[in-house]
Design an enzyme around this catalytic site. Structure first.
Site, PDB file in Angstrom:
ATOM      1  N   LYS A 110       0.175   5.938   5.524  1.00 48.30           N
ATOM      2  CA  LYS A 110       0.013   7.423   5.812  1.00 48.30           C
ATOM      3  C   LYS A 110      -1.525   7.692   6.112  1.00 48.30           C
ATOM      4  CE  LYS A 110       2.778   9.575   2.236  1.00 48.30           C
ATOM      5  NZ  LYS A 110       3.706   8.548   1.738  1.00 48.30           N
TER       6      LYS A 110
ATOM      7  N   GLU B 243      -0.289  19.675   0.346  1.00 45.43           N
ATOM      8  CA  GLU B 243       0.193  19.665  -0.960  1.00 45.43           C
ATOM      9  C   GLU B 243       0.259  18.071  -1.403  1.00 45.43           C
ATOM     10  OE1 GLU B 243       1.748  20.373   1.680  1.00 45.43           O
ATOM     11  OE2 GLU B 243       3.379  18.624   1.471  1.00 45.43           O
TER      12      GLU B 243
ATOM     13  N   SER C 247       6.376  -0.448   4.170  1.00 42.01           N
ATOM     14  CA  SER C 247       5.388   0.945   4.449  1.00 42.01           C
ATOM     15  C   SER C 247       4.212   0.989   3.420  1.00 42.01           C
ATOM     16  CB  SER C 247       6.192   2.026   4.341  1.00 42.01           C
ATOM     17  OG  SER C 247       7.005   2.010   3.132  1.00 42.01           O
TER      18      SER C 247
HETATM   19  C1  LIG Z   1       5.112   8.403   1.621  1.00 47.93           C
HETATM   20  C2  LIG Z   1       5.623   6.914   1.610  1.00 47.93           C
HETATM   21  C3  LIG Z   1       6.857   7.036   1.966  1.00 47.93           C
HETATM   22  C4  LIG Z   1       7.731   8.138   2.601  1.00 47.93           C
HETATM   23  O1  LIG Z   1       7.395   9.025   3.690  1.00 47.93           O
HETATM   24  P1  LIG Z   1       7.744   8.511   5.143  1.00 47.93           P
HETATM   25  O2  LIG Z   1       7.240   9.779   5.923  1.00 47.93           O
HETATM   26  O3  LIG Z   1       9.477   8.740   4.993  1.00 47.93           O
HETATM   27  O4  LIG Z   1       7.616   7.399   5.736  1.00 47.93           O
HETATM   28  C5  LIG Z   1       7.298   5.735   2.349  1.00 47.93           C
HETATM   29  N1  LIG Z   1       6.717   4.389   2.004  1.00 47.93           N
HETATM   30  C6  LIG Z   1       5.436   4.783   1.254  1.00 47.93           C
HETATM   31  C7  LIG Z   1       4.544   3.432   0.821  1.00 47.93           C
HETATM   32  C8  LIG Z   1       4.929   5.931   0.969  1.00 47.93           C
HETATM   33  O5  LIG Z   1       3.863   6.200   0.338  1.00 47.93           O
END
Ligand SMILES: *Cc1c(COP(=O)(O)O)cnc(C)c1O
Length: 407
Positions: free
Chosen positions: A96, A118, A385
């Site tokens: 993010k 938010e 992610s």
């Molecule tokens: C917020 C988040 C997601 C989901 O958001 P996407 O916009 O679908 O990528 C996925 N993995 C992590 C670690 C997150 O913090």
């Protein structure tokens, strides 16, 4: 044929990815969005801005993030070779930060004073508060009081970073109400504030802009994979909530037709009784939160309650580009449930020494299933992610007894 669409610049000038995307908002807000679009298109082609952003990616976020061949896990599964793109190693622990820095720099360029957003579990709030602190902007994060009570560590982080966490007491006092409260606050002063959306969702230009800021993930991974193996991966796998980490990985590979691409949505407890957030798998096209895409909506067009063990994935909509990629069949959207997600959490922790975020575990869980069906010379690149620090207490409270012998 239709796959050609992937070669065209997307979205079109009105923010459409095929029939998805666009902008369905009140006139007053449309003016503001038009200004953001114009400012973004300017900085997109401004070498000074891009240099500043690339420099922050490198020296602040710690990019390029590593590409790791998970040999232990691959051996254990006995099928395809698994590779991890380590977005969990970024500053603040997830992907993010890539788009929050972009949005913060844009706001600064536009002369804004306050970043506003938010947050549900607090991950977007923390990433944005971090970017705001660095770039020198105020940050107001709207959060339901139920979520504030549940997500104390992230509330504390935001406060330490200098952000104002605004408690939202209306309605269910969760994410949906926080969105409404933040939008109202935004409309009161769109001159000094910028609403920083947390994924590839919302009205144009956000699905385009957030994707562009996340593209770095796939660009790096493609070059790293080629260098490490001499060829492209046979498969990509990423989890899909709003869809930003997935589109960030996928974009660099969309024209590589030999690469199969898989997006993984949460089937939660069950696909049958509605306790999931499998928007692309079970939803229908509709309009919500200012854009057109696949949605989980009731007959009145209201967002349906959704559920996932990973709070970052429980959103009843999805980025419009994913809807197009689904219709074109360029990306296959599949699901993974809570149980196999928790299995994957412990598996990756114990076999490779990497504790992943529960969101990312959905991608890992599906990749493990896929790998088992493929021969060892095939490869799977997973977007990891985020890291699992935020999930430790939850996992141990709910699953500790089952997975850890000494509890
Ligand atoms: C917020 C988040 C997601 C989901 O958001 P996407 O916009 O679908 O990528 C996925 N993995 C992590 C670690 C997150 O913090």
């Amino acid at each position: 044929m239709s796959r050609r669409l992937c070669d065209m610049p997307l979205p079109d000038e009105n923010g459409y990815f095929g029939e998805y995307g666009g902008s369905f908002i009140p006139e007053e807000l449309q003016q503001v969005m038009d200004e953001i679009t114009a400012a973004y298109l300017e900085i997109k082609n401004d070498p000074a801005f891009q240099e500043e952003l690339q420099s922050l990616y490198r020296h602040y976020v710690g990019r390029p993030s590593a590409l790791f061949h998970a040999r232990n896990l691959s051996r254990k599964i006995g099928g395809a070779q698994l590779y991890l793109k380590r977005e969990d190693l970024n500053h603040t622990g997830a992907h993010k930060i890539n788009h929050c820095l972009g949005e913060a720099l844009l706001a600064k360029r536009m002369g804004k004073k306050i970043l506003i957003a938010e947050t549900g579990a607090g991950q977007h709030g923390v990433a944005l508060a971090t970017a705001a602190a660095l770039v020198g902007l105020q940050c107001h994060i709207y959060m339901g009081v139920v979520d504030i009570a549940k997500e104390r560590p992230n509330v504390t982080r935001m406060q330490i970073l200098g952000a104002r966490v605004v408690p939202v007491t209306r309605g269910t006092q969760t994410l949906k109400d926080a969105v409404d409260a933040a939008f109202e606050a935004y409309l009161q002063d769109p001159v000094n504030q910028l609403y920083a959306i947390g994924s590839v969702v919302g009205p144009h230009p956000f699905p385009m802009m957030v994707r562009d800021f996340q593209q770095i993930v796939g660009q790096e991974a493609r070059a790293q994979f080629l260098e490490m193996t001499g060829r492209l991966p046979d498969n990509l796998v990423a989890c899909v909530g709003g869809g930003s980490n997935a589109i960030g990985l996928f974009t660099a590979f969309l024209n590589d037709e030999q690469v199969a691409i898989h997006g993984v949505e949460p089937s939660g407890r069950s696909l049958e009784d509605g306790q999931h957030a499998a928007t692309l798998s079970l939803g229908k096209p509709g309009v919500m939160h200012g854009f057109r895409s696949y949605m989980l909506q009731d007959d009145q067009g209201q967002p349906m309650p959704v559920y996932s063990v990973a709070s970052g994935l429980d959103y009843p909509g999805v980025g419009p580009q994913h809807s197009l990629l689904k219709d074109l069949k360029r990306v296959t959207y599949v699901t993974a449930g809570d149980r196999e997600t928790i299995d994957a959490f412990f598996e990756l922790s114990r076999v490779e020494g990497i504790i992943p975020a529960l969101e990312s575990c959905h991608a890992v869980a599906y990749a493990l299933r896929l790998a088992a069906q493929l021969p060892p010379e095939q490869t799977i690149l997973i977007n990891l992610s985020g890291r699992g620090d935020k999930d430790l207490d939850f996992v141990m409270e709910n699953y500790g007894k089952e997975y850890c012998q000494d509890i």
